[in-house]
Design a protein around this motif. Structure first.
Motif, PDB file in Angstrom:
ATOM      1  N   MET A   1       0.809  -1.216   0.000  1.00 53.89           N
ATOM      2  CA  MET A   1       0.000   0.000   0.000  1.00 53.89           C
ATOM      3  C   MET A   1       0.846   1.271   0.000  1.00 53.89           C
ATOM      4  N   GLY A   2       2.176   1.115   0.104  1.00 51.01           N
ATOM      5  CA  GLY A   2       3.060   2.271   0.021  1.00 51.01           C
ATOM      6  C   GLY A   2       3.293   2.993   1.325  1.00 51.01           C
ATOM      7  N   HIS A   3       2.795   2.449   2.432  1.00 54.66           N
ATOM      8  CA  HIS A   3       3.001   3.094   3.727  1.00 54.66           C
ATOM      9  C   HIS A   3       4.394   2.822   4.280  1.00 54.66           C
TER      10      HIS A   3
ATOM     11  N   GLU B   1       5.508 -10.303  -3.654  1.00 52.05           N
ATOM     12  CA  GLU B   1       6.116  -9.985  -4.952  1.00 52.05           C
ATOM     13  C   GLU B   1       5.181 -10.362  -6.099  1.00 52.05           C
ATOM     14  N   ALA B   2       4.501 -11.516  -5.960  1.00 49.23           N
ATOM     15  CA  ALA B   2       3.563 -11.946  -7.004  1.00 49.23           C
ATOM     16  C   ALA B   2       2.374 -11.002  -7.091  1.00 49.23           C
ATOM     17  N   MET B   3       1.906 -10.548  -5.958  1.00 51.05           N
ATOM     18  CA  MET B   3       0.772  -9.621  -5.936  1.00 51.05           C
ATOM     19  C   MET B   3       1.156  -8.277  -6.541  1.00 51.05           C
ATOM     20  N   GLU B   4       2.357  -7.831  -6.249  1.00 48.71           N
ATOM     21  CA  GLU B   4       2.849  -6.580  -6.833  1.00 48.71           C
ATOM     22  C   GLU B   4       2.930  -6.688  -8.351  1.00 48.71           C
TER      23      GLU B   4
ATOM     24  N   MET C   1      -5.768  -4.097   0.292  1.00 48.58           N
ATOM     25  CA  MET C   1      -4.591  -3.812  -0.526  1.00 48.58           C
ATOM     26  C   MET C   1      -4.979  -3.466  -1.959  1.00 48.58           C
ATOM     27  N   PHE C   2      -5.780  -4.317  -2.583  1.00 47.03           N
ATOM     28  CA  PHE C   2      -6.218  -4.023  -3.955  1.00 47.03           C
ATOM     29  C   PHE C   2      -7.037  -2.734  -3.995  1.00 47.03           C
ATOM     30  N   HIS C   3      -7.893  -2.559  -3.007  1.00 48.13           N
ATOM     31  CA  HIS C   3      -8.752  -1.377  -2.950  1.00 48.13           C
ATOM     32  C   HIS C   3      -7.918  -0.095  -2.899  1.00 48.13           C
ATOM     33  N   SER C   4      -6.749  -0.157  -2.224  1.00 46.84           N
ATOM     34  CA  SER C   4      -5.895   1.025  -2.110  1.00 46.84           C
ATOM     35  C   SER C   4      -5.369   1.477  -3.465  1.00 46.84           C
ATOM     36  N   ARG C   5      -5.366   0.568  -4.443  1.00 47.28           N
ATOM     37  CA  ARG C   5      -4.919   0.914  -5.802  1.00 47.28           C
ATOM     38  C   ARG C   5      -6.095   0.995  -6.777  1.00 47.28           C
ATOM     39  N   HIS C   6      -7.289   1.089  -6.221  1.00 42.47           N
ATOM     40  CA  HIS C   6      -8.512   1.248  -7.020  1.00 42.47           C
ATOM     41  C   HIS C   6      -8.731   0.083  -7.987  1.00 42.47           C
ATOM     42  N   ILE C   7      -8.306  -1.092  -7.569  1.00 45.05           N
ATOM     43  CA  ILE C   7      -8.538  -2.303  -8.358  1.00 45.05           C
ATOM     44  C   ILE C   7      -9.829  -2.948  -7.849  1.00 45.05           C
TER      45      ILE C   7
END
Length: 449
Positions: free
Chosen positions: A49-51, A131-134, A158-164
């Motif tokens: 999430m980049g935190h 790593e796979a998720m990234e 996590m996905f939601h934080s990137r608007h996926i």
């Protein structure tokens, strides 16, 4: 004495650190194929999430291990010869030991779904999963998450934080209802949907469809619906990672069977953490508890036992905490999803539907058994002291502000719970204590005496 440790998670590393604190003589080797250095597994989501950066979730500097004479080896153990006391890696390398600690952790459950081994299908447990998720998030149009537990909700966030966009398949009729009481479970159902997550209750995964290139293209649900997606997160629980023990002679069931001193059936071999299964767990505790704090406690305990300070493992009163997007959750003691005969609970929920307090108590004695909090923070030490002391519900309600651990100037909701109690019982109770650190310290000191 050479002590080998398989696994560099919280259990294995705590064991290594405690061994070194207790002894300057023993040789310690930690073996893991996952990562070069120990990292905080519970913080993986915050890297995505980049935190935090990857180095931020490594609690110790790289030089720490050499300074403390803890040897790190990156290798995957394939088999164990407990008679010769030799570990065999998949590369052919061998490691001898005098004492062995197995802390091999968990692995995501797979239930034989067609397509479960396609590219783009992963759990969220290891560095490799992150790593796979990234990698899989690049250009991703939709993710499907399978399983309604804590890892699933983390992956959804996590996905939601990137608007996926996320579709969440939960086979139960309500989220995590095997653990949460009905009201709290329903609260989380609502909250998940408020975030824009496509929550599908009473829905199971039937098949994962290949897009023609060996990657995920869609899933088929138990209702027959086809949902196009480029990533599938398998979060339907975890199982002890013990496949490499076949032929070792170490007794296993679901996990590695251990006694109260964390010893296995093999001489000089111990098991701790997610992979360990207690033969006689304490009342109210599970034989396998894949929880961070129990892994840490086992790591400390096993070090004392190996060095001759024989001490039975005692996890104490159950507690846990988590976060469902922005609703924090805490549980202390006995709070079942469904009350047993002779048990009752006092439950209050805020009108906003995002905060609640539940106190479970024994009907005959009126002693408190457990606390469940949503969106409100309570002090672990205070709640545990009440549970240990079999404190009466009315006494707890009078002093409930002692437990409140929300930040200063946050609203207090204890008065609302007292009003709920009055409405249900006809009895009026007045608060004796106000929220203050001084009062808390006085209470803890007096109750300890």
């Amino acid at each position: 004495m050479h002590i080998a440790i398989i696994g560099n998670g919280i259990s294995g590393i705590t064991a290594a650190r405690t061994l070194r604190q207790l002894s300057s003589d023993c040789q310690i080797t930690v073996i893991s194929a996952e990562s070069d250095y120990f990292f905080s597994r519970t913080a993986l989501m915050y890297v995505y999430m980049g935190h935090l950066r990857w180095k931020d979730i490594q609690p110790y500097e790289d030089w720490f291990w050499e300074k403390n004479r803890i040897q790190l080896k990156k290798a995957k153990i394939q088999s164990i010869d407990t008679q010769a006391k030799i570990l065999h890696s998949d590369s052919g390398e061998q490691f001898s030991y005098d004492k062995l600690i197995i802390a091999s952790g968990s692995q995501p459950n797979k239930f034989g779904w067609p397509g479960q081994d396609l590219h783009g299908v992963h759990g969220l447990y290891s560095k490799q999963d992150l790593e796979a998720m990234e990698k899989g998030s690049v250009g991703l149009q939709r993710a499907v998450i399978v399983g309604g537990g804590l890892i699933g909700i983390e992956m959804a966030e996590m996905f939601h934080s990137r608007h996926i966009p996320v579709t969440f398949l939960v086979r139960e009729s309500s989220f995590w209802n095997a653990t949460l009481p009905a009201e709290e479970s329903d609260m989380i159902n609502r909250h998940i949907r408020e975030q824009g997550i496509d929550l599908r209750l009473n829905t199971e995964l039937k098949e994962i469809i290949d897009d023609g290139t060996g990657k995920v293209g869609a899933v088929i649900t138990s209702t027959g619906e086809r949902i196009s997606c480029g990533y599938v997160g398998l979060t339907a629980g975890v199982s002890p990672n013990i496949g490499f023990l076949q032929g070792s002679g170490i007794a296993t069931q679901r996990g590695i069977l251990i006694d109260a001193y964390l010893q296995t059936s093999a001489s000089d071999v111990y098991a701790i953490g997610d992979c360990a299964e207690l033969q006689q767990p304490d009342p109210g505790r599970r034989a396998i508890e894949p929880v961070w704090y129990t892994g840490r406690m086992m790591g400390e305990n096993v070090a004392h036992n190996i060095l001759g300070k024989k001490t039975a493992y005692q996890p104490g009163i159950w507690f846990n905490s988590a976060k469902f997007f922005d609703i924090e959750y805490q549980v202390y003691g006995h709070v079942p999803a469904q009350l047993k005969a002779g048990e009752a609970s006092l439950y209050w929920e805020h009108p906003d539907g995002k905060k609640s307090i539940r106190i479970v108590h024994d009907q005959a004695s009126n002693a408190v058994l457990g606390f469940n909090l949503m969106g409100i923070r309570y002090r672990q030490e205070v709640c545990e002291r009440w549970i240990q002391g079999k404190t009466l519900l009315e006494t707890v309600l009078q002093d409930l502000s002692l437990a409140n651990f929300d930040p200063e100037f946050f609203p207090e909701y204890e008065a609302a719970l007292l009003e709920k109690y009055r409405a249900e019982t006809g009895r009026s109770i007045q608060r004796r204590a106000k929220r203050s650190l001084r009062s808390v310290l006085q209470f803890l000191k007096s109750s300890q005496a």
